[in-house]
Design a protein around this motif. Structure first.
Motif, mmCIF file in Angstrom:
data_model
loop_
_atom_site.group_PDB
_atom_site.id
_atom_site.type_symbol
_atom_site.label_atom_id
_atom_site.label_comp_id
_atom_site.label_asym_id
_atom_site.label_seq_id
_atom_site.Cartn_x
_atom_site.Cartn_y
_atom_site.Cartn_z
ATOM 1 N N ALA A 1 -11.185 -60.270 14.234
ATOM 2 C CA ALA A 1 -10.810 -59.356 13.145
ATOM 3 C C ALA A 1 -9.965 -58.223 13.703
ATOM 4 O O ALA A 1 -10.194 -57.751 14.821
ATOM 5 C CB ALA A 1 -12.066 -58.799 12.466
ATOM 6 N N LEU B 1 -16.290 -60.590 17.585
ATOM 7 C CA LEU B 1 -15.750 -60.223 16.270
ATOM 8 C C LEU B 1 -14.440 -59.442 16.398
ATOM 9 O O LEU B 1 -13.532 -59.605 15.563
ATOM 10 C CB LEU B 1 -16.784 -59.386 15.510
ATOM 11 N N ILE B 2 -14.312 -58.585 17.423
ATOM 12 C CA ILE B 2 -13.077 -57.815 17.612
ATOM 13 C C ILE B 2 -11.897 -58.737 17.886
ATOM 14 O O ILE B 2 -10.761 -58.456 17.471
ATOM 15 C CB ILE B 2 -13.270 -56.797 18.759
ATOM 16 N N ILE C 1 -20.105 -58.115 19.169
ATOM 17 C CA ILE C 1 -19.022 -57.199 18.769
ATOM 18 C C ILE C 1 -17.700 -57.610 19.395
ATOM 19 O O ILE C 1 -16.654 -57.646 18.724
ATOM 20 C CB ILE C 1 -19.389 -55.749 19.157
ATOM 21 N N ILE D 1 -9.003 -54.511 13.898
ATOM 22 C CA ILE D 1 -9.574 -53.207 13.618
ATOM 23 C C ILE D 1 -8.964 -52.201 14.583
ATOM 24 O O ILE D 1 -8.751 -52.498 15.767
ATOM 25 C CB ILE D 1 -11.118 -53.223 13.741
ATOM 26 N N LYS E 1 -14.546 -56.987 7.570
ATOM 27 C CA LYS E 1 -13.108 -57.055 7.822
ATOM 28 C C LYS E 1 -12.667 -58.496 8.068
ATOM 29 O O LYS E 1 -11.590 -58.916 7.598
ATOM 30 C CB LYS E 1 -12.739 -56.171 9.015
ATOM 31 N N LYS E 2 -13.463 -59.232 8.814
ATOM 32 C CA LYS E 2 -13.111 -60.621 9.080
ATOM 33 C C LYS E 2 -13.037 -61.422 7.789
ATOM 34 O O LYS E 2 -12.084 -62.193 7.564
ATOM 35 C CB LYS E 2 -14.146 -61.232 10.028
ATOM 36 N N LEU F 1 -17.205 -55.115 11.074
ATOM 37 C CA LEU F 1 -16.341 -56.165 11.598
ATOM 38 C C LEU F 1 -16.483 -57.456 10.792
ATOM 39 O O LEU F 1 -15.496 -58.166 10.552
ATOM 40 C CB LEU F 1 -16.676 -56.415 13.068
ATOM 41 N N VAL G 1 -13.015 -47.911 14.698
ATOM 42 C CA VAL G 1 -14.202 -48.116 15.536
ATOM 43 C C VAL G 1 -14.862 -46.778 15.855
ATOM 44 O O VAL G 1 -16.090 -46.618 15.746
ATOM 45 C CB VAL G 1 -13.828 -48.853 16.836
#
Length: 505
Positions: free
Chosen positions: A422, A418-419, A415, A424, A453-454, A450, A429
């Motif tokens: 991407a 990915l944050i 996670i 967000i 979104k990516k 995620l 979240v």
């Protein structure tokens, strides 16, 4: 005493006379109520009581609700103080309760009196409230506007005037401040009377409801360093009353919160209010028509409060300051009849900024670059706080708050990676973590979100790059064609053959 030779009037005659007298008094009273304004009736009643008072040395202090445009602090303190002095002998009380109030508020009704004793001095409080009507030319459906004029009358022996001013009034102010802090319920105030007011007399100017937003600095998913810096700045501000007085500056502080939607700007404002125990005044500039209306609203705000203007870049169509000043210099333009950027700046950083203490002004925007530079300089917006997309540290805090995960989880590494790849918001979240029961399912759903979104952001970026490339190729093609295009020439010959000369226009 009736003698034996005199006849005692019959009971029927006495009752008839009493009924006739009572009927006459009721008729006179109804006529007076109909034709004599209540203000005049109140004045005549007070004058009558003063004339026939048993104590000719009586002195009366009149404490009006408003002192000019601002609310009288002595009146506000007296209203809170007298709630603790209500005794069973008072036979008329006014009670109220807002939907979110825990307890019923009990206050005296107009015309009622309360007796208090201070250092063997007897003091009598009387609550006076009168109604009046003013013409309202702006609304044909409501030709008259009703308003109330409230005051307290404090009467005592005039021999104790100095003691009352020097000791009793400060006692009332100090006691009310203590009670207010102990029982304070934060208020969210907004322009208009549709909330019915809060019993403070501001109905029609600021309406209010209780602010019960649970946000605190502990629950905010923002950068820890920025959060700590902001908390230290707030603590320093509330402790520097004498410093602001010494340097000759108004005791106020300005903050600009900027960043994408959903990054927690509103939650941060609520956390600041809960941290400082300040009321919030939410001002929507698009509802205002003139600088005069803006000024009347802003001076009606109380000390120890936060004024919030959200989405300042799109709240109203502010022109640049130079245009405002040029228009105001024209003889046919009245600067008070329209809302201008100069009018707002004059309250934030001009002479009107000193009308109140310990105030915080917050602007929010999604597009800082669209704001007039005059709004951003120090002294107006002293601290600029960027509310960014969710970070790994912010995610950890949200996981702790929503899922009670205080250590590690096998999905945390994926996670957090990915944050970083991407974009967000913390709101997205938090919403995803609330959708499912159980930590594994919630975090698994966040991983899928995620990844989507990516992918979407990469596709959008590729599309933008392709569009940019196509535009650049078109531009280069046009430049090449321009170079290859034959230029227009004009030939003028003074002769033929070799003597011909070429002249290019």
């Amino acid at each position: 005493m009736f003698t034996m030779t005199e006849k005692m009037p019959s009971a029927t005659s006495v009752l008839s006379a009493y009924a006739s007298f009572a009927g006459s008094m009721m008729f006179v009273r109804s006529i007076a109520n109909e034709f004599i304004p209540e203000q005049l009736r109140t004045y005549l009643s007070s004058a009558f009581c003063n004339v026939f008072s048993r104590n000719p040395s009586l002195l009366i202090f009149v404490i009006q609700e408003f002192d000019g445009l601002t609310r009288n602090q002595v009146y506000e303190a007296s209203e809170i103080f007298l709630r603790t002095k209500i005794t069973p002998t008072i036979n008329r009380l006014r009670i109220s309760k807002a939907p979110r109030d825990k307890n019923v508020s009990v206050t005296i009704e107009k015309g009622q009196e309360i007796t208090d004793f201070f250092e063997e001095i007897q003091l009598k409080w009387r609550y006076v409230c009168s109604e009046s009507e003013k013409p309202n030319p702006n609304d044909p459906y409501q030709p008259n506007i009703k308003s109330e004029q409230k005051s307290f009358e404090l009467s005592f022996d005039k021999r104790y005037k100095d003691r009352v001013l020097e000791s009793y009034i400060p006692h009332v102010l100090g006691k009310s401040k203590q009670l207010k802090e102990e029982n304070k319920v934060l208020k969210l105030n907004t322009y208009g009377s549709f909330y019915g007011g809060d019993g403070s007399g501001n109905s029609g100017v600021w309406g209010s409801i209780n602010l019960q937003h649970p946000a605190t600095f502990d629950t905010l998913a923002m950068d820890p360093e920025v959060k700590q810096e902001l908390m230290e700045d707030l603590e320093r501000f509330v402790k520097r009353r004498e410093f602001y007085k010494k340097v000759g500056k108004a005791w106020k502080r300005g903050y600009l919160l900027y960043g994408p939607p959903g990054t927690g700007k509103s939650s941060l404002i609520a956390a600041m209010a809960n941290y400082l125990n300040f009321d919030i005044y939410d001002l929507e500039l698009s509802n205002l028509q003139s600088n005069l209306e803006l000024r009347s609203l802003l001076v009606a705000t109380t000390n120890r409060s936060i004024l919030v203007i959200e989405d300042i870049d799109c709240s109203t169509d502010f022109k640049d300051r130079e245009t405002d000043q040029q228009q105001e210099q024209q003889w046919y333009q009245a600067p008070e009849t329209k809302l201008t950027l100069s009018g707002l700046l004059n309250f934030i950083d001009g002479l009107w900024s000193s009308c109140g203490d310990e105030r915080i002004i917050i602007f929010t925007t999604n597009h800082k670059e669209k704001l007039d530079p005059a709004l951003l300089r120090p002294g107006r917006m002293d601290m600029h706080i960027h509310m960014s997309y969710c970070t790994p540290k912010g995610f950890r805090l949200l996981a702790s708050n929503y899922l009670s995960i205080h250590k590690e989880h096998h999905l945390f590494g994926e996670i957090e990676q990915l944050i970083q790849e991407a974009q967000i918001t913390p709101a997205e979240v938090a919403e995803e973590l609330m959708k499912r029961e159980g930590a594994d399912k919630s975090l698994g759903g966040l991983v899928e979100l995620l990844k989507r979104k990516k992918t979407e952001q990469n596709e959008a970026k590729d599309g933008e790059d392709e569009e940019t490339t196509n535009e650049e190729q078109k531009k280069q093609k046009l430049e090449i064609e321009e170079v290859k295009r034959p230029r227009r020439t004009n030939y003028r010959g003074r002769g033929r053959g070799r003597g011909m000369r070429l002249r290019r226009w």
